[in-house]
Design a protein around this motif. Structure first.
Motif, PDB file in Angstrom:
ATOM      1  N   VAL A 123       0.764 -12.501 -10.773  1.00  0.00           N
ATOM      2  CA  VAL A 123      -0.178 -11.716  -9.977  1.00  0.00           C
ATOM      3  C   VAL A 123      -1.576 -12.308 -10.111  1.00  0.00           C
ATOM      4  CG1 VAL A 123       1.174  -9.610 -10.237  1.00  0.00           C
ATOM      5  CG2 VAL A 123      -0.655 -10.079 -11.856  1.00  0.00           C
ATOM      6  N   ILE A 124      -2.379 -12.089  -9.063  1.00  0.00           N
ATOM      7  CA  ILE A 124      -3.769 -12.546  -9.024  1.00  0.00           C
ATOM      8  C   ILE A 124      -4.618 -11.429  -8.452  1.00  0.00           C
ATOM      9  CG2 ILE A 124      -5.391 -14.182  -7.971  1.00  0.00           C
ATOM     10  CD1 ILE A 124      -3.151 -16.262  -7.958  1.00  0.00           C
ATOM     11  N   ASN A 125      -5.782 -11.210  -9.047  1.00  0.00           N
ATOM     12  CA  ASN A 125      -6.763 -10.271  -8.507  1.00  0.00           C
ATOM     13  C   ASN A 125      -8.120 -10.951  -8.578  1.00  0.00           C
ATOM     14  OD1 ASN A 125      -8.443  -8.193  -7.784  1.00  0.00           O
ATOM     15  ND2 ASN A 125      -7.772  -6.763  -9.351  1.00  0.00           N
ATOM     16  N   THR A 126      -8.722 -11.226  -7.413  1.00  0.00           N
ATOM     17  CA  THR A 126      -9.976 -11.979  -7.373  1.00  0.00           C
ATOM     18  C   THR A 126     -11.212 -11.094  -7.423  1.00  0.00           C
ATOM     19  OG1 THR A 126     -10.046 -11.968  -4.942  1.00  0.00           O
ATOM     20  CG2 THR A 126      -8.861 -13.792  -5.999  1.00  0.00           C
ATOM     21  N   ALA A 127     -11.045  -9.782  -7.617  1.00  0.00           N
ATOM     22  CA  ALA A 127     -12.204  -8.887  -7.695  1.00  0.00           C
ATOM     23  C   ALA A 127     -13.177  -9.404  -8.753  1.00  0.00           C
ATOM     24  CB  ALA A 127     -11.756  -7.472  -8.034  1.00  0.00           C
ATOM     25  N   PRO A 128     -14.465  -9.434  -8.455  1.00  0.00           N
ATOM     26  CA  PRO A 128     -15.432 -10.051  -9.383  1.00  0.00           C
ATOM     27  C   PRO A 128     -15.486  -9.388 -10.745  1.00  0.00           C
ATOM     28  CG  PRO A 128     -16.549  -8.833  -7.622  1.00  0.00           C
ATOM     29  CD  PRO A 128     -15.112  -8.907  -7.241  1.00  0.00           C
ATOM     30  N   GLU A 129     -15.114  -8.105 -10.810  1.00  0.00           N
ATOM     31  CA  GLU A 129     -15.144  -7.421 -12.106  1.00  0.00           C
ATOM     32  C   GLU A 129     -13.845  -7.615 -12.886  1.00  0.00           C
ATOM     33  OE1 GLU A 129     -13.570  -4.425  -9.089  1.00  0.00           O
ATOM     34  OE2 GLU A 129     -15.044  -6.055  -9.168  1.00  0.00           O
ATOM     35  N   GLY A 165      -9.305 -22.909   3.805  1.00  0.00           N
ATOM     36  CA  GLY A 165     -10.577 -22.347   3.384  1.00  0.00           C
ATOM     37  C   GLY A 165     -10.592 -20.838   3.314  1.00  0.00           C
ATOM     38  N   GLU A 166      -9.408 -20.221   3.165  1.00  0.00           N
ATOM     39  CA  GLU A 166      -9.329 -18.759   3.145  1.00  0.00           C
ATOM     40  C   GLU A 166      -9.072 -18.276   1.729  1.00  0.00           C
ATOM     41  OE1 GLU A 166     -10.037 -15.417   3.911  1.00  0.00           O
ATOM     42  OE2 GLU A 166      -9.806 -16.422   5.847  1.00  0.00           O
ATOM     43  N   GLY A 167      -9.656 -17.132   1.387  1.00  0.00           N
ATOM     44  CA  GLY A 167      -9.475 -16.555   0.069  1.00  0.00           C
ATOM     45  C   GLY A 167      -8.576 -15.335   0.096  1.00  0.00           C
ATOM     46  N   LEU A 168      -8.371 -14.762  -1.084  1.00  0.00           N
ATOM     47  CA  LEU A 168      -7.482 -13.611  -1.247  1.00  0.00           C
ATOM     48  C   LEU A 168      -8.208 -12.479  -1.950  1.00  0.00           C
ATOM     49  CD1 LEU A 168      -4.261 -15.369  -2.603  1.00  0.00           C
ATOM     50  CD2 LEU A 168      -4.548 -14.409  -0.324  1.00  0.00           C
ATOM     51  N   SER A 169      -7.741 -11.262  -1.682  1.00  0.00           N
ATOM     52  CA  SER A 169      -8.160 -10.131  -2.494  1.00  0.00           C
ATOM     53  C   SER A 169      -7.203  -9.961  -3.664  1.00  0.00           C
ATOM     54  CB  SER A 169      -8.190  -8.848  -1.650  1.00  0.00           C
ATOM     55  OG  SER A 169      -6.892  -8.558  -1.138  1.00  0.00           O
ATOM     56  N   SER A 170      -5.906 -10.066  -3.391  1.00  0.00           N
ATOM     57  CA  SER A 170      -4.891  -9.934  -4.423  1.00  0.00           C
ATOM     58  C   SER A 170      -3.637 -10.666  -3.997  1.00  0.00           C
ATOM     59  CB  SER A 170      -4.578  -8.452  -4.697  1.00  0.00           C
ATOM     60  OG  SER A 170      -4.199  -7.787  -3.507  1.00  0.00           O
ATOM     61  N   PHE A 171      -2.836 -11.028  -4.992  1.00  0.00           N
ATOM     62  CA  PHE A 171      -1.596 -11.762  -4.755  1.00  0.00           C
ATOM     63  C   PHE A 171      -0.553 -11.248  -5.732  1.00  0.00           C
ATOM     64  CE2 PHE A 171       0.998 -15.330  -6.443  1.00  0.00           C
ATOM     65  CZ  PHE A 171       1.773 -15.599  -5.332  1.00  0.00           C
ATOM     66  N   VAL A 172       0.637 -10.935  -5.216  1.00  0.00           N
ATOM     67  CA  VAL A 172       1.752 -10.504  -6.059  1.00  0.00           C
ATOM     68  C   VAL A 172       2.992 -11.264  -5.620  1.00  0.00           C
ATOM     69  CG1 VAL A 172       3.231  -8.600  -6.790  1.00  0.00           C
ATOM     70  CG2 VAL A 172       0.793  -8.192  -6.399  1.00  0.00           C
ATOM     71  N   SER A 173       3.574 -12.011  -6.538  1.00  0.00           N
ATOM     72  CA  SER A 173       4.864 -12.653  -6.287  1.00  0.00           C
ATOM     73  C   SER A 173       5.861 -12.010  -7.228  1.00  0.00           C
ATOM     74  CB  SER A 173       4.787 -14.159  -6.531  1.00  0.00           C
ATOM     75  OG  SER A 173       6.033 -14.767  -6.239  1.00  0.00           O
ATOM     76  N   ALA A 174       6.683 -11.108  -6.693  1.00  0.00           N
ATOM     77  CA  ALA A 174       7.453 -10.174  -7.510  1.00  0.00           C
ATOM     78  C   ALA A 174       8.825 -10.673  -7.910  1.00  0.00           C
ATOM     79  CB  ALA A 174       7.595  -8.839  -6.778  1.00  0.00           C
ATOM     80  N   GLY A 175       9.195 -11.896  -7.512  1.00  0.00           N
ATOM     81  CA  GLY A 175      10.497 -12.419  -7.922  1.00  0.00           C
ATOM     82  C   GLY A 175      11.634 -11.536  -7.456  1.00  0.00           C
ATOM     83  N   ASN A 176      12.408 -11.027  -8.386  1.00  0.00           N
ATOM     84  CA  ASN A 176      13.572 -10.204  -8.040  1.00  0.00           C
ATOM     85  C   ASN A 176      13.198  -8.782  -7.678  1.00  0.00           C
ATOM     86  OD1 ASN A 176      14.783 -12.538  -8.876  1.00  0.00           O
ATOM     87  ND2 ASN A 176      15.999 -11.619 -10.505  1.00  0.00           N
ATOM     88  N   ARG A 177      11.910  -8.440  -7.770  1.00  0.00           N
ATOM     89  CA  ARG A 177      11.355  -7.117  -7.458  1.00  0.00           C
ATOM     90  C   ARG A 177      12.301  -5.987  -7.903  1.00  0.00           C
ATOM     91  NH1 ARG A 177      13.369  -5.075  -2.763  1.00  0.00           N
ATOM     92  NH2 ARG A 177      14.505  -6.487  -1.428  1.00  0.00           N
TER      93      ARG A 177
END
Length: 967
Positions: free
Chosen positions: A340-346, A385-397
């Motif tokens: 998972v990724i969360n690019t929120a500055p805080e 050149g595009e960014g993300l707010s959040s990313f989730v790669s859940a695999g077998n979820r």
């Protein structure tokens, strides 16, 4: 009592459920058994004296043996108790006792019960009582109870609020010093809305806890610095995560691993851990999960493989993993997850296998099931050149799925566009419900894999054609694309540009040929292009700016496509052109703009060199650099790294994204709707496809906002009678067999009649004399038809004779049928009264594994079947859906007066569709309905034949109390 333990055959295992609580944690709700005496006593000892007083209206310091026996022995019909558990221990209980009109214990047919709750003080405020009320209410309805009665002390305001906020119709009075509440358990629109609002808040909160932890531990970090665990730790460290970071390795011999404080066990950390990233072999995962659960970890990201993707043994291991994780009240991303990724500055969390630099901050949320697809999408967005707010790669979820992420994105202010790569929809009914709600406020773009499932692949196949599934998703507002490239193309446009107001497209540029290609692509996509404006190859950037500004200011179009071929001799003009286009958009905002550019031969390198010589300065935090391990560490609590290493990091700073990687018409600003961000495409077809999806989505948004449609109520519908009939019909069918029962003609006609659907009687005619007697009962004229399976609905084979006015015609037709097609025993002929002539149609509803409950409509006959001219809508269908359904088939003009014929009674047809939809929606036991033919006359309709299929419903669907998928 017949029931003693969970192994008893009478134990209602289908009442067990995992639920997400208000704070995002989970609990298990299950029936209380006689084996729970010790747990009940321990639970009661941890309840405060005040809570005990509120429960029993008197000081009640301890439970007597008699109390314990009464509260643990139930018949699960007239007396039921449920417990909410975490780690196997009770945190809350609820029970009901059936009572009669005099308030004393009773049995059926008494339909009222007294209900009471008790929640441990440490868990009050988490929504435990609300969840228990939902589930005990569903149990009570199943057992024929229609009302709950409760006595509550006036000072117990929390419990009064639980009852009053549930949304049921209720009565309230004050009697003998207590508040008397009576709740009607029949679900209402308000109670359903309350339930789903609570579900959204709880599931969104559970995802938020995973994406914004205050502390993270990586379990399974190798001392050598190699392997998945070490990579995840480095990525977390180098992303500049703002919370505490810990490494866990049972064999660690030093205080630091990769500059991060290291411990032998997670318990040795001695401080709270919100999120654990597990990267140990599958056979060691249970030990790691248990340690996390005992330490109070809130959520897990399991990178380890060897689960559902590896075969039956792995699937069993995965089921056990989910059960173990949920027993501790945690949530799980994975297993076999990419992270998972969360690019929120805080936060700046990169708990994934994506190496630094972390993706830029942007307005796109991205969910994938596949790690490989996740890598491809992240790479594609970076190149553009595009960014993300959040990313989730859940695999077998196995636990957290795309549905949970949609709940989070729904009210996430950092996400403007939701991109999803899905191989299956999991719970399709819930997915379409959540997608429809989310799409009403922000675009949801889905690329669905598994359309053509290869042998041996774990993605289940679907029954409906892929085009049909796509159409159904579009009905829910989902933008369905075919490839990950289209997913990125559409996402870029929606994240950077406003929605078009209509399909009119202006085209301008310096290449006549490219303009013509764009024009053709617009027509192919169903858009309305204006003649291209050719600025000629001599056009300067200023000419582009003026032409674009004029097009944006014109009322003749809704969007603009700019086509551009680069200048061979002056490569810097590419930058000048980008600036000119941005100036025009800033001057006249409000319409979407897309650019189609062609890079010819050596110009590709020239354009890259041009970008490299003119670097773009990213905004702060747009491309994070590596930080010291202590950067962002809260001032309170233990330090993440040893004080002796708290100086500047020895790791090199992450390089910003090379400007050459950014296309000429994209910039790095992480904002949405910014005129500086104009999406560009290397092919006209790609740009126009993205624009066409935006047009269709804008039309759906406007239509939904203007008239969302209603699911009508019909006073003559007998829900209770239908439920009772279905229970009787299914009584002899094994619930675990998966068998489907096709109802007899009589049972099917009776069931449909309860929903106001009248099927014309057909009397059997095993002989000519029987046919004549049947006609005497029905009255001439009559129809004679065969009902053998191989001849059913095949009028083209000559198995139907119409308008038989007398006995002579009937006998002659009977003789012709038997001579032509076979003996009466093979043909199974019937006699039916004639109905007014009209258009023969077909109405069906099925449960599809990829789309859920589906309502279908088409004209009867071989031609429609051959052409696939059938339209579909999701159940429950609204009045707007039904009207659109009958108008969306290609042969619809036949219903509305084609070539001078009389229009037929389409309002009656729409009502029939809505009644079928209600039947299937209200009763998940009904898994198939086929009405064929339905003759639609100028006044009224006639259903001539019906087939109804029923089965035991899934243990938990989208209609009952909120619950997580079971394993």
């Amino acid at each position: 009592m017949g029931m003693t333990t969970e192994s008893d055959p009478s134990y209602p295992a289908h009442w067990e459920a995992d639920v997400v609580l208000r704070d995002g944690g989970t609990a298990r709700i299950r029936p209380i058994t006689t084996a729970d005496a010790g747990r009940l006593v321990s639970f009661y000892e941890q309840v405060s004296d005040e809570s005990k007083y509120y429960r029993f209206f008197a000081p009640y310091p301890r439970l007597s043996d008699r109390d314990v026996h009464r509260f643990t022995h139930h018949d699960y019909v007239d007396r039921v108790g449920l417990a909410a558990t975490i780690g196997g221990e009770f945190i809350g209980t609820v029970r009901y006792d059936r009572i009669g009109a005099d308030g004393r214990p009773a049995s059926e047919p008494a339909d009222e019960a007294e209900v009471a709750f008790l929640v441990q003080d440490a868990h009050q405020g988490r929504g435990v009582a609300s969840a228990l009320l939902e589930h005990i209410g569903a149990v009570a309805r199943e057992r024929g109870i229609r009302r709950f009665a409760a006595e509550v002390l006036p000072a117990n305001t929390k419990m009064i609020k639980v009852f009053t906020d549930v949304g049921y119709e209720q009565k309230r009075s004050f009697e003998d010093g207590s508040v008397h509440l009576t709740l009607d358990l029949e679900p209402t629109a308000e109670s359903l809305a309350v339930q789903r609002a609570r579900e959204q808040r709880a599931e969104a909160r559970s995802v938020q806890r995973l994406l914004a932890p205050g502390s993270v531990a990586v379990v399974g970090v190798s001392r050598s610095g190699g392997g998945v665990g070490a990579a995840a730790l480095r990525n977390l460290r180098d992303s500049g995560f703002h919370g505490h970071l810990y490494a866990v390795n049972e064999a660690v011999t030093r205080d630091l691993l990769d500059g991060v404080r290291a411990y032998r066990t997670i318990d040795a950390i001695g401080a709270p851990v919100d999120l654990a990233v597990i990267a140990v072999p599958a056979d060691r995962v249970p030990e790691a999960v248990a340690a996390c659960g005992e330490h109070g970890v809130q959520g897990l990201v399991v990178l380890s493989a060897g689960y559902g993707e590896s075969g039956p043994e792995g699937q069993d291991r995965q089921r056990e993993l989910v059960r173990q994780v949920r027993s501790y009240g945690m949530r799980l991303i994975g297993p076999n997850a990419y992270g998972v990724i969360n690019t929120a500055p805080e936060v700046e969390l990169n708990a994934s296998l994506t190496p630094a630099p972390m993706p830029m901050r942007g307005r796109i949320g991205l969910f994938t099931q596949s790690g490989a697809i996740g890598i491809a999408l992240l790479s594609a967005l970076l190149r553009r050149g595009e960014g993300l707010s959040s990313f989730v790669s859940a695999g077998n979820r196995a636990d957290v799925s795309g549905n949970d992420i949609l709940q989070y994105w729904y009210d996430d202010e950092a996400t403007d566009v939701a991109l999803m790569y899905l191989e299956t929809l999991g719970n399709p009914r819930k997915f379409t419900r959540l997608a429809r709600r989310t799409a009403a406020v922000k675009p949801v773009v889905v690329a669905k894999g598994g359309r053509h499932t290869p042998a041996g692949h774990v993605v289940p196949d679907t029954r409906l054609p892929d085009a049909t599934v796509s159409a159904l998703l579009r009905q829910a507002g989902v933008i369905r694309v075919d490839t990950v490239t289209e997913l990125v193309d559409v996402g870029l446009l929606l994240a950077a540009q406003p929605l078009p107001a209509g399909p009119r497209i202006a085209i301008l540029g310096n290449s006549e040929s490219l303009g013509v290609l764009t024009y053709d692509a617009c027509l192919t996509q169903g858009l309305s292009p204006l003649p291209p404006l050719d600025l000629t190859t001599a056009a300067s950037p200023a000419d582009f700016r003026d032409a674009l500004a004029a097009a944006l200011a014109s009322s003749d179009n809704d969007a603009v496509v700019v086509t551009a071929i680069p200048w061979v001799s002056e490569h810097a003009l590419a930058d000048d052109l980008a600036d000119a286009l941005r100036e025009a958009v800033a001057e006249v905002p409000g319409k979407p703009v897309a650019v189609v550019h062609v890079e010819l031969g050596e110009l590709v390198a020239a354009l890259s060199a041009a970008r490299a010589s003119d670097p773009i300065e990213p905004l702060p935090n747009a491309t994070p650099t590596a930080k010291p391990a202590t950067a962002g560490t809260p001032t309170a609590g233990p330090p993440t790294v040893a004080p002796s290493t708290a100086g500047p990091s020895t790791e090199p700073a992450a390089e910003p994204v090379p400007p050459a990687a950014l296309p000429p018409f994209a910039t790095a600003e992480p904002t949405t709707g910014d005129p500086g961000r104009i999406p560009s495409y290397p092919a006209a077809e790609r740009a126009v496809r993205a624009l066409a999806e935006a047009v269709r989505y804008g039309q759906w948004r406007r239509a939904t906002a203007e008239a969302a449609g209603q699911v009508p109520e019909y006073e003559d519908i007998d829900e209770a009678g239908t439920a009772a009939q279905l229970a009787g019909l299914l009584a002899g069918l094994d619930p675990d067999s998966g068998d489907v029962l096709t109802l007899s003609e009589w049972d099917g006609r009776e069931l449909l009649a309860r929903y106001g659907i009248r099927v014309l009687s057909a009397l059997p005619a095993p002989s000519p004399d029987a046919a004549v007697r049947a006609a005497g009962v029905l009255g001439y004229p009559v129809a004679l038809k065969t009902t053998a399976p191989h001849l059913r609905h095949r009028a083209d084979l000559g198995g139907v004779r119409l308008d038989l006015a007398n006995e002579e015609q009937l006998r002659r037709s009977y003789e012709e049928l038997t001579e032509l097609l076979g003996k009466p025993a093979e043909l199974q002929p019937v006699v039916q009264a004639m109905v007014p002539r009209g258009v023969d149609t077909v109405v069906r509803s099925v449960i599809d594994p990829a789309a859920g409950a589906v309502l279908s409509f088409g004209l009867a006959g071989v031609a429609s079947e051959l052409l696939g001219d059938t339209a579909h809508r999701l159940v429950p269908a609204t009045d707007r859906d039904a009207a659109g359904l009958i108008r969306s088939i290609r042969t619809a003009p036949l219903l509305f007066g084609w070539r001078g014929s009389d229009p037929v009674d389409t309002p009656a047809l729409e009502e029939l569709l809505l009644r079928v939809s209600r039947l299937v929606d209200d009763h998940p036991e009904v898994v198939g309905v086929s009405l064929e033919p339905v003759v639609v006359a100028t006044e009224g309709i006639s259903v001539l034949s019906a087939t109804v299929r029923v089965a035991h419903p899934p243990v938990r669907g989208d209609l009952g109390p909120r619950t997580l998928p079971s394993y």
